[in-house]
Motif scaffolding. Sequence first.
Motif, PDB file in Angstrom:
ATOM      1  N   ASP A  77      -2.883 -20.495 -35.370  1.00  0.00           N
ATOM      2  CA  ASP A  77      -3.028 -21.834 -35.929  1.00  0.00           C
ATOM      3  C   ASP A  77      -4.330 -21.986 -36.710  1.00  0.00           C
ATOM      4  OD1 ASP A  77      -0.627 -22.503 -34.842  1.00  0.00           O
ATOM      5  OD2 ASP A  77      -1.468 -23.455 -33.057  1.00  0.00           O
ATOM      6  N   ARG A  94      -4.230 -18.548 -40.022  1.00  0.00           N
ATOM      7  CA  ARG A  94      -3.348 -18.549 -41.201  1.00  0.00           C
ATOM      8  C   ARG A  94      -3.819 -19.482 -42.309  1.00  0.00           C
ATOM      9  NH1 ARG A  94       2.083 -17.405 -42.363  1.00  0.00           N
ATOM     10  NH2 ARG A  94       1.845 -15.683 -40.906  1.00  0.00           N
ATOM     11  N   PRO A  95      -4.189 -20.735 -42.019  1.00  0.00           N
ATOM     12  CA  PRO A  95      -4.632 -21.620 -43.114  1.00  0.00           C
ATOM     13  C   PRO A  95      -5.845 -21.080 -43.855  1.00  0.00           C
ATOM     14  CG  PRO A  95      -4.162 -22.888 -41.137  1.00  0.00           C
ATOM     15  CD  PRO A  95      -4.150 -21.453 -40.731  1.00  0.00           C
ATOM     16  N   CYS A  96      -6.802 -20.494 -43.117  1.00  0.00           N
ATOM     17  CA  CYS A  96      -8.015 -19.970 -43.750  1.00  0.00           C
ATOM     18  C   CYS A  96      -7.699 -18.802 -44.675  1.00  0.00           C
ATOM     19  CB  CYS A  96      -9.016 -19.522 -42.681  1.00  0.00           C
ATOM     20  SG  CYS A  96      -9.745 -20.857 -41.718  1.00  0.00           S
ATOM     21  N   ASP A 154      -4.731 -17.881 -45.943  1.00  0.00           N
ATOM     22  CA  ASP A 154      -3.866 -18.291 -47.050  1.00  0.00           C
ATOM     23  C   ASP A 154      -4.678 -18.991 -48.140  1.00  0.00           C
ATOM     24  OD1 ASP A 154      -1.649 -17.221 -45.899  1.00  0.00           O
ATOM     25  OD2 ASP A 154      -0.800 -19.112 -45.183  1.00  0.00           O
ATOM     26  N   LEU A 155      -5.656 -19.795 -47.725  1.00  0.00           N
ATOM     27  CA  LEU A 155      -6.507 -20.488 -48.704  1.00  0.00           C
ATOM     28  C   LEU A 155      -7.268 -19.481 -49.558  1.00  0.00           C
ATOM     29  CD1 LEU A 155      -7.951 -22.913 -49.951  1.00  0.00           C
ATOM     30  CD2 LEU A 155      -9.556 -22.856 -48.013  1.00  0.00           C
TER      31      LEU A 155
END
Length: 295
Positions: free
Chosen positions: A11, A14-16, A18-19
């Motif tokens: 959680d 992935r956002p980091c 992908d950014l």
Amino acid sequence: MQGVFHKHLDDKVRPCIDLIDSLRSFGVEEDLALPAIAVIGDQSSGKRIVTRCPLQLRLRSLRVGEKWKARISYKDTDGIDIHDPSQVEQHIINAQNALAGDGVGICEELITLEISSPDVCDLTLIDLPGIARTKHLISQFIRRNETIILVVVPCNIDIATTEALKMAKEVDPVGKRTLGILTKPDLVDRGTEQTILAVVRNQVIPLRKGYLLVKCRGQRQIDERVSLADVTQMERDFFEQHEFFKYLLREEKATTQCLASKLTEELVDQIKVRLYEDFNKKQCNVTLVDAENQT
């Protein structure tokens, strides 16, 4: 535990990642220092694929039961979908031949390979060609302060004399960005195990990020297409049964799983630090401009 690698950071991770990948895809890297992991070492050090072009490897974790998939892109191609893991190496070879020509030529063009699988963690790294003829190319990547340097060194040679570690120390003298990876523990001469333990425990050539010991797939396992899950278990069994290296397993300084988890955490930490610093710099510049306009 889900799949082969730990998923407890999904959680947050992935956002980091992908950014960063999105920013890099849009060319933002020219104006913004984007964190990366660069892998360097001699071609026989355990990096497996003969790298003739920089290879950006994007690993994306899927839920158990979701289907493996991959996509490779380079230069003017729109991207080529890969549906069978056994075809990955040939697609990389084809890409390198297209960019660097057949044979042993080297090219600075980047190849991007994205692999999505239940058996991998979320991670992006750049595998660089062997050191022999590409010092200038390697230096372009590892001299950046935002790059984590992954130095791959076989256990059965003198680590102090390796060219990869020398290059890393030139750009990172105190070793704050460098992580040492020792490979081929099964080839260590009997009687030298304590020397390897001392290196991994950071007692010989200290690095702030330390060292890990891993046992990569052998050529026979590659030829027989042994699954990642089976190879991972075989690696763990090797360390658990080893008279000396089993202690590193307990210290979480051995196995590919430990390496994957550490790299993921290191990359996310670096992303947060770098983006925070760049954001503050830009905020400061905006404030200064506003102040000048008001005066």
